[in-house]
Design an enzyme around this catalytic site. Structure first.
Site, PDB file in Angstrom:
ATOM      1  N   SER A 157       9.247   4.072   2.620  1.00  0.00           N
ATOM      2  CA  SER A 157       9.158   5.337   3.339  1.00  0.00           C
ATOM      3  C   SER A 157      10.065   5.252   4.553  1.00  0.00           C
ATOM      4  O   SER A 157      10.444   4.145   4.989  1.00  0.00           O
ATOM      5  CB  SER A 157       7.711   5.572   3.786  1.00  0.00           C
ATOM      6  OG  SER A 157       7.614   6.607   4.739  1.00  0.00           O
ATOM      7  N   TYR A 170      -0.270   2.873   7.537  1.00  0.00           N
ATOM      8  CA  TYR A 170       0.767   3.258   6.585  1.00  0.00           C
ATOM      9  C   TYR A 170       2.119   2.664   6.980  1.00  0.00           C
ATOM     10  O   TYR A 170       2.844   2.099   6.153  1.00  0.00           O
ATOM     11  CB  TYR A 170       0.839   4.783   6.532  1.00  0.00           C
ATOM     12  CG  TYR A 170       1.802   5.353   5.529  1.00  0.00           C
ATOM     13  CD1 TYR A 170       1.412   5.565   4.211  1.00  0.00           C
ATOM     14  CD2 TYR A 170       3.102   5.704   5.895  1.00  0.00           C
ATOM     15  CE1 TYR A 170       2.290   6.107   3.281  1.00  0.00           C
ATOM     16  CE2 TYR A 170       3.987   6.246   4.976  1.00  0.00           C
ATOM     17  CZ  TYR A 170       3.567   6.445   3.670  1.00  0.00           C
ATOM     18  OH  TYR A 170       4.447   6.979   2.765  1.00  0.00           O
TER      19      TYR A 170
END
Length: 278
Positions: A157, A170
């Site tokens: 990401s 995350y």
């Protein structure tokens, strides 16, 4: 250009919908047969609806419509034994393995790291980091046995390259994917196995486009919807778009899987509309 991965077999996790489905179908369009796995149920603590067996079956139908073979399995990527069994079965049926797309991941509601509860932290690390290692671990022996080299692509990401507040669990997991990718690249290079990661910004899938995200981004509105978060999402980018589409990530996955990238390994590739520049 066609046939960029013709005759090859790709293992894709999280393939029932979203980015995973897009990757599986795009690779099939270019000639690959597919081993597609997904948990096919709702995952606790995640805001988006879970995938279903029907979703995975639809992915399989889309691959078959391209005249490619596909093997599916309902698998929790956190379960190494189940992953290994699915890959072993797929290779037995399809005859080889060349490409791994470790795509499965989750998003869970955030909190400040010093206030985050341990179960939420651990779940995110397990799914977004440890399962990537398990997926590659289950698959790589088959690529080695083939003796033809191969390509491993891990989904990280933009949050694997920079930090954001309130999603430290995350961010930590996705940064960990970069370390995993680079280490695998060093260790597997001798077998002509290339290992890279893709780093999407916001992607127009259920992980972004759900009520929890709408309310987090627009707490000022009583009933926010997708159009209401577009101005906020666009602020993350240099290019004037709110999010990219799964097909944009699939194009990068296909490139990294193909011989066009035959000497590219150990690279974190952003597909981020310039987000890393901010």
């Amino acid at each position: 250009m066609t046939g960029r991965v013709a005759g090859k077999v790709a293992f894709v996790t999280g393939a029932a919908r979203g980015q995973g489905r897009s990757h599986a179908v795009r690779l099939a369009e270019e000639g690959a047969d597919i081993i597609a796995v997904d948990i096919c149920r709702h995952i606790d603590n995640t805001p988006e609806p879970g995938s279903t067996p029907a979703d995975l079956a639809e992915t399989a139908d889309m691959v078959k419509a391209l005249d490619r073979r596909v093997v599916t399995a309902e698998v929790d990527v956190c379960d190494f034994d189940a992953l290994k069994a699915a890959v072993d079965s797929g290779v037995e049926q399809l005859g080889r393995l060349d490409i791994v797309v470790a795509n499965a991941g989750i998003g869970t509601p955030g909190a400040m790291l010093d206030e985050m509860d341990e179960p939420r932290w651990q779940q995110t690390i397990d799914v977004n980091l440890s399962s990537v290692w398990k997926s590659v671990k289950a698959a790589v022996p088959h690529i080695k046995t083939g003796g033809r080299g191969g390509s491993v692509i891990m989904t990280s990401s933009v949050g694997g390259l920079k930090a954001y507040p309130h999603v430290g669990h995350y961010v930590t997991a996705k940064h960990g994917v970069v370390g995993l990718m680079r280490t695998f690249a060093v260790e597997l290079g001798q077998f002509s196995i290339r290992v890279n990661s893709v780093h999407p910004t916001h992607v127009g899938t259920d992980m972004l486009l759900n009520e929890s995200t709408y309310r987090a981004f627009r707490p000022d509105l009583e009933n926010p919807a997708a159009d209401d978060i577009k101005p906020i999402c666009q602020m993350f980018h240099m290019l004037p778009i709110p999010w990219v589409e799964p097909a944009d990530i699939s194009s990068a996955v296909l490139f990294l899987a193909s011989d066009e990238a035959r000497y590219i390994t150990g690279v974190p590739l952003p597909i981020d509309a310039g987000s890393c520049l901010k």
